[in-house]
Design an enzyme around this catalytic site. Structure first.
Site, short mmCIF file in Angstrom:
data_model
loop_
_atom_site.label_atom_id
_atom_site.label_comp_id
_atom_site.label_asym_id
_atom_site.label_seq_id
_atom_site.Cartn_x
_atom_site.Cartn_y
_atom_site.Cartn_z
N ASP A 742 -56.88 112.56 -7.03
CA ASP A 742 -56.02 113.73 -7.17
C ASP A 742 -55.08 113.38 -8.32
OD1 ASP A 742 -54.69 116.08 -6.94
OD2 ASP A 742 -54.31 115.93 -4.80
C1 BGC Z 1 -53.56 119.08 -6.16
C2 BGC Z 1 -55.05 119.24 -6.31
C3 BGC Z 1 -55.34 119.92 -7.62
C4 BGC Z 1 -54.75 119.09 -8.75
C5 BGC Z 1 -55.00 119.68 -10.14
C6 BGC Z 1 -52.95 118.40 -7.36
O1 BGC Z 1 -51.57 118.45 -7.28
O2 BGC Z 1 -53.28 118.34 -5.00
O3 BGC Z 1 -55.57 119.97 -5.25
O4 BGC Z 1 -56.70 120.11 -7.78
O5 BGC Z 1 -53.35 119.00 -8.57
O6 BGC Z 1 -54.23 120.80 -10.36
#
Ligand code: BGC
Length: 830
Positions: A742
């Site tokens: 993530d």
């Molecule tokens: C989120 C993810 C997301 C990523 C990209 C993160 O903060 O937890 O689910 O895909 O950001 O935007």
């Protein structure tokens, strides 16, 4: 994740939604937003949003609305409609959006125009106080104060009132136990007081991403005749809900999570929200598994429940059971629409219970389900449901059955219940297992750290057989991670230096992937292990979440393309306009994987059209606690529903040649302090619940990419979790895809291998790519890469070249799978 250039550009999303008031207006709006929007996608989105609406109460058949007298619609949410929740899963630049008032008019429902005009004036003059700061978005908007005159005037023109309540939560924004979030506000209660006093019949629509408190239902008793959970249905949601209220589309949604009397009734309640630690003390007793076993009277609406306008009888016509190896139970079930007026669709649900034994067992566990097609009055459909006994096995993480580390069926009677929700399903068959059966033996993984033991919920029985909560020690880890890793280090592909082999040669079959890999320098391998340094990378489509693969010229020269990733479950989050689809809970509430697959396929096509390669979707964490801010993105408290829905999404998206990326692996069930929080959870609960949906999806749909979570699992950050990512995901489930973090990660040194810091620690776990690619500091993410991989490689006890090659192989596998789509796109922009 902090706001990004993309987020800032798509902006104050909740109020930049472009409201439309008629179907005719859409084409004009689309000319300026997304002229090529696929009408089939919009139609599927509307259907899914409607099919996900759950009708919870319909006393005296107040619904569907008749056409004779106008409906008086109360609540500002009829205009300031919440189409989606907040954060990466909601921040989509929406081409248009329906609110409920416009939807009702479109559906031909006569609304009281005097009242509608009052709300329109007031909401225009009192724009919602919208704090667009990341993580500070409003959970609700204050209500328009009502005076008796307005309410009485409306009541003189209408018999029926419709009250709309709205809520949102999101990423970094859990719901809170306050009015305006979990509870109704004084303004909302005052509205309900006045409206229910003045109208003979009141229907309430809940436009919320998460569950909210329902205690107020008691306060109004039968004065609230109708209640619908609309969830958040995306750009077509307002119109879809209206179609259900009007009877154009019959309600056929079913709850995918239990709605309990009060927050304190949920078994996770004492263990949610702490910044450092979440003890999953309820263990396998999550959601209905808890309520049906220990607290049946604390349920307002049970799991699987939903009413219909039609009367849809479920009768088991035949049952066949086979025992022994490969034992199965097969039900032939007839669903008959015995009502005379409305069409409808039923979801036949089969639950199972395991015998009391050494392992504590929930009273019922969903074993299978099937939704019928649309049945006209008098119509019938026969559905056949088959369940393999082995799929009901429980995981013994303690050795209580004598088989520690095995999936087992304990001896005794397995009972099967068939019906239309968990509570009312009737006992229809039993199978007796004579002796303990070991279904599968697996390596211990991600077990509780002995340094942080805890007690977990278990089942005890009183003398009269009734179930009582007991507590036992959660078993703790026994294996040495260091020894496990050292015993499995991969074998190096001998480096050859550049031989001029391009990646397309591997695709054509004139070279092997190892031939290609052997040419890559350590620097190039380290580049493949991270994405481009920032979100909204210049290498990808504007507004992207990040790019991986060909992040440097030397890699692109060898034919490794830049691979664009974009959020997210409910829509494609780019600088460009993109469709906003029903959120995860709404989709799952359809209980219709075929519809969800079709919608995801159309979504995959839109992804191709928008120039992205990987959709960071579906969100697969369980609804462990009703306050989790991202529950709207997730499907259910149940792993089977979650796994089947995720499988449908992944298959749909990937049918268009692009990649899905299920997330967040694993146990990311709280937003507060999500990068610090340690999910302490037994191996049994992990395997039976939190990993189970992922397991279904990985085995059945083979997602090309997969995202780890921010949190720790039993003391180890998921992006460093060798046990989760290597032992379980890859070795046990056979996953061959590319695992990404993530967004950014937490700095740490591998406790078992001190020569491995940060990215080296991560690569050893087989988390292949850091996304985006820069380092995270106390000042936030920076557009610089660290040197931890190459530093560690230079040390005798550091990361090995073979491990770097192994990770690169996974990234290149993704690039090869995406090659046709990427080439078409790059060709088109040349
Ligand atoms: C989120 C993810 C997301 C990523 C990209 C993160 O903060 O937890 O689910 O895909 O950001 O935007």
């Amino acid at each position: 994740m902090p706001p990004t250039p993309a987020a800032v550009e798509s902006g104050d999303r909740s109020h930049s939604l472009i409201p439309v008031e008629s179907v005719a207006q859409i084409s004009t709006v689309l000319e300026n937003t997304d002229p090529e929007l696929d009408p089939h996608l919009a139609a599927l989105a509307r259907q899914a949003a409607a099919d996900g609406v759950v009708l919870l109460r319909n006393d005296g058949s107040v619904l569907p609305f008749g056409t004779e007298r106008p409906i008086a619609v109360f609540g500002r949410t009829q205009l300031d409609w919440f189409a989606v929740g907040y954060g990466s899963g909601g921040d989509v630049k929406v081409p248009y959006s329906w609110n409920l008032l416009a939807g009702l008019r479109d559906a031909g429902v006569a609304v009281d125009e005097g009242l509608a005009a009052a709300y329109t004036r007031w909401t225009t003059a009192n724009r919602p106080p919208f704090d667009a700061t990341w993580g500070r978005w409003p959970h609700h908007f204050p209500e328009m104060p009502l005076d008796d005159e307005l309410v009485e005037a409306a009541a003189s023109r209408s018999d029926t009132a419709l009250v709309v309540i709205g809520r949102a939560a999101g990423e970094a924004r859990d719901s809170v136990l306050e009015p305006g979030s979990w509870y109704l506000t004084d303004g909302e209660l005052a509205m309900l007081d006045r409206v229910t006093a003045a109208f003979a019949r009141t229907v309430v629509v809940l436009d919320t991403g998460n569950a909210i408190d329902l205690g107020w239902l008691d306060r109004y008793g039968d004065r609230i005749g109708g209640l619908l959970a609309a969830w958040q249905g995306g750009m077509e949601g307002g119109r879809a809900v209206a179609a259900v209220l009007a009877g154009e589309i019959p309600p056929s949604g079913r709850l995918t999570s239990t709605l309990a009397r009060s927050y304190d009734d949920y078994p996770s309640a004492g263990n949610f929200g702490d910044p450092e630690v979440s003890v999953y003390a309820e263990d396998v007793f999550v959601g209905y598994r808890y309520f049906e076993t220990f607290a049946r009277d604390r349920v307002v609406f049970p799991f699987g429940f939903g009413l219909d306008y039609a009367t849809l009888d479920v009768t088991v016509a035949a049952t066949t059971t086979t025992v022994g190896d490969g034992g199965r139970v097969r039900f032939v079930v007839d669903v008959v629409n015995t009502g005379g007026v409305h069409a409808g669709r039923q979801t036949v649900q089969v639950y199972a219970s395991s015998p009391d034994g050494a392992l504590s067992q929930p009273a019922r566990v969903l074993a299978a389900y099937r939704k019928t097609g649309l049945l006209a009055p008098g119509g019938r459909e026969r559905v056949v449901i088959e369940i393999a006994l082995d799929d009901l096995a429980s995981f013994d993480d303690s050795g209580a059955t004598g088989q520690r580390g095995a999936w087992v069926l304990e001896p005794g009677e397995f009972r099967f219940f068939v019906g239309a929700d968990v509570r009312s399903a009737r006992h229809e068959a039993s199978v007796t297992v004579d002796a303990l059966r070991v279904v599968r033996r697996v390596a211990e993984a991600a077990a509780v750290d002995p340094a942080t033991p805890f007690r977990r919920m278990a089942l005890a029985r009183d003398a009269d057989g009734s179930a009582r909560v007991a507590w036992e020690d959660a078993p703790t880890a026994t294996v040495s991670r260091r020894e496990r890793i050292l015993a499995q280090l991969p074998v190096e592909v001998p480096p050859t230096g550049d031989r001029g082999i391009r990646l397309d040669a591997v695709r054509r079959g004139t070279a092997t992937l190892d031939d290609f890999l052997a040419q890559l320098s350590p620097e190039e391998l380290a580049l493949l292990a991270r994405g481009d340094l920032t979100m909204n990378s210049a290498l990808g489509t504007p507004g992207n979440a990040g790019v991986l693969g060909g992040v440097a010229a030397s890699l692109r020269e060898k034919g490794v393309p830049p691979i664009t990733t974009t959020d997210g479950p409910s829509g494609i989050r780019l600088a460009a306009y993109a469709s906003l689809l029903p959120s995860g809970t709404a989709l799952a509430s359809t209980w219709d994987p075929a519809l969800v697959r079709d919608l995801a396929a159309a979504h995959g096509q839109e992804l191709v059209r928008k120039g992205s390669d990987v959709l960071l979707s579906p969100g697969m964490n369980l609804h462990r606690d009703p306050l989790c801010g991202r529950n709207f993105e997730y499907f259910s408290e149940d792993p089977l529903v979650t796994g089947r829905m995720a499988t449908a999404v992944v298959r749909g998206i990937q049918s268009r040649g692009v990649a899905a990326c299920p997330k967040h692996f694993a146990a990311n069930n709280q937003e507060a302090s999500r990068t610090r929080n340690d999910s302490r959870v037994s191996e049994r609960a992990l395997r039976e619940l939190y990993l189970r949906g992922f397991e279904h999806c990985v085995r059945d749909a083979a997602p090309l990419a997969l995202m780890t979570s921010y949190n720790k699992v039993n003391g180890v950050w998921a992006h460093y979790h060798h046990d989760l990512v290597t032992t379980v995901l890859r070795e046990e489930w056979g996953y061959r895809g590319c695992v990404i973090t993530d967004w950014w990660m937490e700095s740490a040194t591998d406790p078992d291998f001190p020569a491995l810091d940060d990215n080296a620690y991560r690569v050893r776990a087989q988390v292949d790519v850091l996304m985006p690619g820069g380092v995270k500091t106390d000042q936030g993410p920076q557009a610089v890469a660290d040197d931890t991989i190459l530093d560690s490689l230079a040390r005798p006890d550091g990361i090995t070249l073979a491990e770097l090659q192994r990770g690169a192989r996974n990234v290149l596998g993704l690039a090869l799978a995406l090659a046709p789509v990427v080439e078409r796109r790059i060709g088109a922009t040349r």
